[in-house]
Motif scaffolding. Structure first.
Motif, PDB file in Angstrom:
ATOM      1  N   ARG A  17       0.797  -1.220   0.000  1.00 40.54           N
ATOM      2  CA  ARG A  17       0.000   0.000   0.000  1.00 40.54           C
ATOM      3  C   ARG A  17       0.834   1.276   0.000  1.00 40.54           C
ATOM      4  N   PHE A  18       1.874   1.320   0.836  1.00 42.79           N
ATOM      5  CA  PHE A  18       2.660   2.549   0.897  1.00 42.79           C
ATOM      6  C   PHE A  18       3.445   2.765  -0.386  1.00 42.79           C
ATOM      7  N   GLU A  19       3.990   1.700  -0.954  1.00 38.68           N
ATOM      8  CA  GLU A  19       4.705   1.834  -2.218  1.00 38.68           C
ATOM      9  C   GLU A  19       3.747   2.266  -3.329  1.00 38.68           C
ATOM     10  N   GLY A  20       2.514   1.755  -3.289  1.00 37.98           N
ATOM     11  CA  GLY A  20       1.524   2.198  -4.260  1.00 37.98           C
ATOM     12  C   GLY A  20       1.226   3.678  -4.132  1.00 37.98           C
ATOM     13  N   THR A  37       5.215   7.047   9.322  1.00 37.91           N
ATOM     14  CA  THR A  37       5.253   6.212  10.525  1.00 37.91           C
ATOM     15  C   THR A  37       4.257   5.059  10.423  1.00 37.91           C
ATOM     16  N   ARG A  38       3.375   5.097   9.413  1.00 42.51           N
ATOM     17  CA  ARG A  38       2.376   4.047   9.246  1.00 42.51           C
ATOM     18  C   ARG A  38       2.536   3.309   7.915  1.00 42.51           C
ATOM     19  N   ALA A  39       3.758   3.264   7.443  1.00 39.54           N
ATOM     20  CA  ALA A  39       4.012   2.639   6.148  1.00 39.54           C
ATOM     21  C   ALA A  39       3.658   1.157   6.134  1.00 39.54           C
ATOM     22  N   ALA A  40       3.696   0.503   7.290  1.00 39.15           N
ATOM     23  CA  ALA A  40       3.434  -0.937   7.340  1.00 39.15           C
ATOM     24  C   ALA A  40       1.985  -1.272   6.981  1.00 39.15           C
ATOM     25  N   ASP A  41       1.069  -0.363   7.249  1.00 35.45           N
ATOM     26  CA  ASP A  41      -0.343  -0.576   6.903  1.00 35.45           C
ATOM     27  C   ASP A  41      -0.948   0.787   6.611  1.00 35.45           C
ATOM     28  N   THR A 118       7.728  18.335   2.746  1.00 38.14           N
ATOM     29  CA  THR A 118       6.379  18.605   3.212  1.00 38.14           C
ATOM     30  C   THR A 118       5.953  17.490   4.151  1.00 38.14           C
ATOM     31  N   TRP A 119       5.359  17.852   5.295  1.00 42.16           N
ATOM     32  CA  TRP A 119       4.921  16.827   6.236  1.00 42.16           C
ATOM     33  C   TRP A 119       3.499  17.115   6.680  1.00 42.16           C
ATOM     34  N   THR A 120       2.829  16.064   7.135  1.00 39.16           N
ATOM     35  CA  THR A 120       1.469  16.214   7.633  1.00 39.16           C
ATOM     36  C   THR A 120       1.395  15.710   9.060  1.00 39.16           C
ATOM     37  N   SER A 121       0.324  16.095   9.746  1.00 40.32           N
ATOM     38  CA  SER A 121       0.163  15.780  11.164  1.00 40.32           C
ATOM     39  C   SER A 121      -0.027  14.283  11.386  1.00 40.32           C
ATOM     40  N   GLN A 122       0.142  13.861  12.642  1.00 39.61           N
ATOM     41  CA  GLN A 122       0.065  12.440  12.984  1.00 39.61           C
ATOM     42  C   GLN A 122      -1.388  11.990  13.155  1.00 39.61           C
ATOM     43  N   GLU A 123      -2.156  12.225  12.122  1.00 37.92           N
ATOM     44  CA  GLU A 123      -3.549  11.816  12.067  1.00 37.92           C
ATOM     45  C   GLU A 123      -3.933  11.779  10.602  1.00 37.92           C
ATOM     46  N   LEU A 124      -5.067  11.174  10.311  1.00 41.70           N
ATOM     47  CA  LEU A 124      -5.544  11.170   8.939  1.00 41.70           C
ATOM     48  C   LEU A 124      -5.779  12.613   8.499  1.00 41.70           C
TER      49      LEU A 124
END
Length: 324
Positions: A17-20, A37-41, A118-124
């Protein structure tokens, strides 16, 4: 209907999913390095709406860091400006000696020719982005580049107009056809240029045609926001935008409609939606009509029938009823 491409990470095996997501972002924007930080899922969903050479992409995704390096810029530079409106969450962008953070209702901007992180917050996070080729902006490129990274609000002025256009477009693409796409792209390019110019306080650098279109869009948005006001007259609209009455009428004449006809059409459309709203099923038709600026029931019935082919009562209860 406008052409859309949809990416859903849930359609891929968990490990892919993350590579996609990385691949679709690099193809959509420009080659990027991604971390999460959530690349695994990873969860992400993106719709890419093509408007000629302008693109709009509503998206929601887990925390991500997007990195544009000198090597990637040398590899590929599509020469685009990117603006993202933050609808949920927050984030930031850093350049070599510059950094800016963004919150709900803000725009953040990037330039495909500049290194950035560019970074985003630790939430969706939920956003809607727009990408415009630099060559499409009716603004000197050197001036446009100076706007990148500066604070831009989607809550006031031209920023609010652009935010409204982007959100309404992304929420209801079905009301447009493929033939509308190039025209919508032109409108967006003009609004982005107007926002850049406003940010730099250089509105006079815009072409007269861009200023005219931007003013017309702003006035139309003002009318839609004030349809319930019985004092919504051409004189009041002209005064609110510091233009003469003759200039206001000329703007609408260029759009192929009179000011009065535009107001009337928007009010009728608002009433039509109310008539199909289950929550308003027991509200008398004359009350709905009065809310939308038709104090006389007979006048409303005649205008509604002329516009939609049936009286409002038949429309509400008959086979012509459509979903709001």
């Amino acid at each position: 209907m406008l052409v859309e491409t949809v990416f859903r990470s849930a359609d891929l095996p968990t490990a892919e999913r993350f590579e996609g997501w990385r691949q679709v972002m690099s193809a959509t924007h420009a080659p990027l390095e991604l971390r999460s930080t959530r690349a695994a899922d990873f969860h992400a969903r993106l719709r890419l709406i093509g408007l000629g050479d302008v693109a709009v992409w509503p998206a929601e995704f887990d925390p991500t860091v997007f990195v544009r390096t000198p090597k990637l810029i040398r590899q590929s530079d599509p020469e685009i400006f990117h603006l993202t409106l933050v609808l949920k969450g927050h984030g930031g962008v850093a350049w070599s000696r510059q950094e800016a953070t963004y919150g709900l209702g803000d725009f953040y901007s990037t330039d495909s020719a500049r290194t950035s992180e560019t970074w985003t917050s630790q939430e969706l996070i939920r956003t809607v982005g727009v990408e415009v080729p630099k060559a499409r902006l009716p603004l000197p490129r050197g001036r446009a580049e100076q706007a990148i990274g500066r604070p831009m609000s989607g809550g006031t002025g031209v920023g609010a107009l652009l935010a409204l256009f982007l959100t309404q477009l992304s929420e209801n693409t079905g009301q447009y056809t493929a033939e509308d796409a190039p025209r919508l792209g032109t409108v967006l390019a003009d609004l982005v240029a107007a926002l850049f110019a406003h940010t730099l306080e250089t509105v006079t650098s815009l072409s007269p045609e861009t200023r005219r279109r931007t003013l017309a869009l702003a006035i139309q948005a003002f009318i839609r926001q004030n349809l319930h006001d019985p004092g919504l007259t051409p004189g009041a609209i002209a005064a609110a935008h510091s233009v003469s009455l003759s200039h206001l009428h000329r703007l609408f004449r260029d759009e192929g409609v009179t000011v009065g006809a535009y107001i009337r059409g928007q009010r009728l459309e608002g009433a039509r939606h109310n008539l199909t709203d289950p929550a308003l099923h027991d509200t008398p038709i004359h009350v709905i009509a009065a809310r939308w600026g038709f104090p006389r029931a007979a006048e409303f019935s005649r205008a509604f029938r002329a516009a939609y082919g049936v009286p409002p009562r038949d429309y509400r209860h008959g086979p012509s009823r459509t979903a709001a």
